[in-house]
Motif scaffolding. Structure first.
Motif, PDB file in Angstrom:
ATOM      1  N   LEU A 168      -7.408   0.595  -1.153  1.00  0.00           N
ATOM      2  CA  LEU A 168      -6.610   0.243  -0.252  1.00  0.00           C
ATOM      3  C   LEU A 168      -7.289   0.214   1.253  1.00  0.00           C
ATOM      4  O   LEU A 168      -7.914   0.987   1.456  1.00  0.00           O
ATOM      5  N   LYS A 169      -6.809  -0.556   1.985  1.00  0.00           N
ATOM      6  CA  LYS A 169      -7.260  -0.662   3.314  1.00  0.00           C
ATOM      7  C   LYS A 169      -6.950   0.476   4.135  1.00  0.00           C
ATOM      8  O   LYS A 169      -7.653   1.156   5.074  1.00  0.00           O
ATOM      9  N   LEU A 170      -5.585   0.843   4.422  1.00  0.00           N
ATOM     10  CA  LEU A 170      -5.068   1.893   4.886  1.00  0.00           C
ATOM     11  C   LEU A 170      -5.491   1.851   6.523  1.00  0.00           C
ATOM     12  O   LEU A 170      -6.217   2.629   7.218  1.00  0.00           O
ATOM     13  N   LYS A 171      -5.232   0.737   7.155  1.00  0.00           N
ATOM     14  CA  LYS A 171      -5.693   0.637   8.421  1.00  0.00           C
ATOM     15  C   LYS A 171      -4.910   1.430   9.315  1.00  0.00           C
ATOM     16  O   LYS A 171      -5.801   1.903  10.399  1.00  0.00           O
ATOM     17  N   HIS A 172      -3.929   2.308   9.032  1.00  0.00           N
ATOM     18  CA  HIS A 172      -3.246   3.165   9.996  1.00  0.00           C
ATOM     19  C   HIS A 172      -3.202   4.620   9.101  1.00  0.00           C
ATOM     20  O   HIS A 172      -2.277   5.216   9.313  1.00  0.00           O
ATOM     21  N   ALA A 173      -4.147   4.947   8.244  1.00  0.00           N
ATOM     22  CA  ALA A 173      -3.996   6.005   7.485  1.00  0.00           C
ATOM     23  C   ALA A 173      -2.938   6.149   6.473  1.00  0.00           C
ATOM     24  O   ALA A 173      -2.410   5.164   6.293  1.00  0.00           O
ATOM     25  N   GLU A 231       0.812  -1.247   0.001  1.00  0.00           N
ATOM     26  CA  GLU A 231       0.122   0.062   0.080  1.00  0.00           C
ATOM     27  C   GLU A 231       1.058   1.514   0.234  1.00  0.00           C
ATOM     28  O   GLU A 231       0.636   2.329  -0.586  1.00  0.00           O
ATOM     29  N   LEU A 232       2.101   1.177   0.813  1.00  0.00           N
ATOM     30  CA  LEU A 232       2.745   2.598   0.820  1.00  0.00           C
ATOM     31  C   LEU A 232       3.455   2.707  -0.586  1.00  0.00           C
ATOM     32  O   LEU A 232       3.601   3.819  -1.123  1.00  0.00           O
ATOM     33  N   LEU A 233       3.805   1.607  -1.322  1.00  0.00           N
ATOM     34  CA  LEU A 233       4.456   1.691  -2.720  1.00  0.00           C
ATOM     35  C   LEU A 233       3.510   2.230  -3.290  1.00  0.00           C
ATOM     36  O   LEU A 233       3.691   2.937  -4.400  1.00  0.00           O
ATOM     37  N   VAL A 234       2.260   1.712  -3.521  1.00  0.00           N
ATOM     38  CA  VAL A 234       1.121   2.253  -4.567  1.00  0.00           C
ATOM     39  C   VAL A 234       0.969   3.824  -4.361  1.00  0.00           C
ATOM     40  O   VAL A 234       1.039   4.559  -5.242  1.00  0.00           O
ATOM     41  N   ILE A 235       0.873   4.197  -2.975  1.00  0.00           N
ATOM     42  CA  ILE A 235       0.753   5.714  -2.660  1.00  0.00           C
ATOM     43  C   ILE A 235       1.981   6.614  -2.980  1.00  0.00           C
ATOM     44  O   ILE A 235       1.745   7.465  -3.838  1.00  0.00           O
ATOM     45  N   LYS A 237      -5.300  13.095  -0.742  1.00  0.00           N
ATOM     46  CA  LYS A 237      -6.024  12.067  -1.784  1.00  0.00           C
ATOM     47  C   LYS A 237      -6.488  10.937  -1.050  1.00  0.00           C
ATOM     48  O   LYS A 237      -6.631   9.827  -1.615  1.00  0.00           O
ATOM     49  N   GLU A 238      -6.470  11.002   0.314  1.00  0.00           N
ATOM     50  CA  GLU A 238      -6.933   9.824   0.888  1.00  0.00           C
ATOM     51  C   GLU A 238      -8.502   8.984   0.731  1.00  0.00           C
ATOM     52  O   GLU A 238      -8.198   7.716   0.493  1.00  0.00           O
ATOM     53  N   SER A 239      -9.122  10.027   0.421  1.00  0.00           N
ATOM     54  CA  SER A 239     -10.534   9.416  -0.198  1.00  0.00           C
ATOM     55  C   SER A 239     -10.374   8.571  -1.350  1.00  0.00           C
ATOM     56  O   SER A 239     -10.966   7.349  -1.760  1.00  0.00           O
ATOM     57  N   PHE A 240      -9.601   8.961  -2.225  1.00  0.00           N
ATOM     58  CA  PHE A 240      -9.298   8.365  -3.594  1.00  0.00           C
ATOM     59  C   PHE A 240      -8.680   6.877  -3.295  1.00  0.00           C
ATOM     60  O   PHE A 240      -8.894   5.893  -3.635  1.00  0.00           O
TER      61      PHE A 240
END
Length: 376
Positions: free
Chosen positions: A70-75, A36-40, A62-65
């Motif tokens: 992505l799950k983004l369990k910890h934002a 997820e970090l690499l995608v962002i 772009k967090e909502s996008f």
């Protein structure tokens, strides 16, 4: 969110699956998923981010996008987290992951296509106390597809070894590898021969004996030798190039230069503002092409300078980048090259610089760029 968004979900699944194979050297209890970090990070670079601080800021904006796939369990990770990750993960593994994402594009390579090999300095990636030798990234570039096939870091003057490593990651069968005089050496041609490729390599004084014999072959030439001439006019200048190719198979064993079959010579003349300059260049060849093919191969080689290196500086401001620690410069350089690959897939009008800016503020356009990877 419509069909395009469904394709974005597929594209993100492709990315996340590929990033699963990037080794994560962090502790098992880390908060943020590496994929997820690499995608962002990748999407933020595609939209113009140049530093870890900008990646974090882009992710928050772009967090909502990102939460659509992505799950983004910890934002969103902090800029320190981005920085730590890029300092420790392996740039070669990261580039290999992108190669899997773009594998279907690479399959479009044809026999005879040019694969240009060259290094580019990361000028800002050196602390004041470090050696004057600048870090580099060596890329193998498919000129017709305008696609980076492999990228390998070359720290502290190891460009030659990095180039050989990059070539070893590619299926060279039926392709032609081009390079400057640095790569005209026995190690490189042996690697290309082993991979089943041909080569057209600039021949200069670093191979003095071979160059001398090449000049001798052309001095014995006859008027009947086939030649090809091209003329180009534009931007206030006129350029003429004349090419000749001769056989040199008998010299391969003498010079212990495996696979040498011929030499090429291009005489270039440029007229600008009434001033005329000329240059003669020689090339070592693993086959005996027509002069027209030689001219095309040498012209296509420069795509790595004009379509890759120049764009990295102009559109992604690579020369101004100040990522300096450990693997950080190499990893972010990989992101820039692969972002350029993905942007090249978009066929809409507009310069790359405009597309980068537009992707940052136009979410619909960003989705369109990403979704194209799901329809390759």
């Amino acid at each position: 969110m419509g069909g395009c968004s469904h394709r974005v979900l597929i594209a993100m699944h492709i990315f996340l699956s590929a990033f699963d194979e990037v080794p994560d050297p962090r502790a098992s209890n880390v908060r943020h998923d590496l994929g997820e970090l690499l995608v962002i990070a990748f999407v933020s670079v595609l939209c113009g981010s140049t530093s870890c601080a900008e990646m974090a800021a882009f992710g928050r904006a772009k967090e909502s996008f990102f939460r659509n796939f992505l799950k983004l369990k910890h934002a969103i990770p902090s800029h320190d987290t981005f920085s730590e990750v890029f300092r420790i993960i392996d740039p070669k593994a990261l580039d290999a992951a992108f190669s899997k994402v773009l594998a279907d594009v690479a399959k479009l390579l044809k026999d005879g296509d040019i694969i240009a090999i060259d290094g580019k300095a990361l000028r800002g990636a050196r602390d004041p106390g470090e050696s004057a030798r600048t870090r580099m990234m060596v890329s193998a570039y498919a000129s017709r597809l305008r696609l980076t096939l492999a990228t390998v870091p070359a720290d502290r003057g190891t460009e030659l070894s990095a180039a050989i490593e990059a070539l070893g990651l590619i299926d060279l069968r039926g392709k032609v590898v081009t390079g400057d005089a640095l790569h005209c050496n026995r190690r490189t041609v042996a690697a290309i021969n082993a991979g089943g490729g041909d080569w057209c390599l600039a021949l200069k004084g670093n191979q003095e004996s071979l160059l001398s014999d090449a000049r001798g072959c052309f001095s014995k030439g006859h008027k009947s030798d086939p030649t090809a001439v091209t003329e180009n006019t534009g931007h206030g200048r006129k350029e003429t190039r004349k090419a000749v190719v001769v056989s040199a198979k008998a010299l391969a064993e003498y010079h212990e230069f495996p696979g040498l079959k011929g030499f090429g010579r291009i005489e270039a003349t440029r007229e600008t503002g009434g001033k005329v300059t000329s240059e003669t260049r020689y090339f070592a060849l693993s086959w005996v092409p027509t002069p027209e093919v030689l001219l095309a191969a040498v012209r296509d080689h420069w795509a790595i300078e004009n379509a890759l290196h120049w764009q990295l500086d102009v559109s992604f401001r690579e020369d101004a980048a100040r990522n300096r620690k450990d693997n950080g410069p190499g990893n972010i350089a990989v992101l820039r090259r692969r972002a350029l690959d993905v942007l090249r897939r978009d066929t809409s009008k507009g310069s790359l610089s405009i597309k980068i800016k537009r992707a940052g503020w136009d979410t619909t356009f960003l989705r369109s760029i990403l979704s194209d990877l799901a329809t390759t």
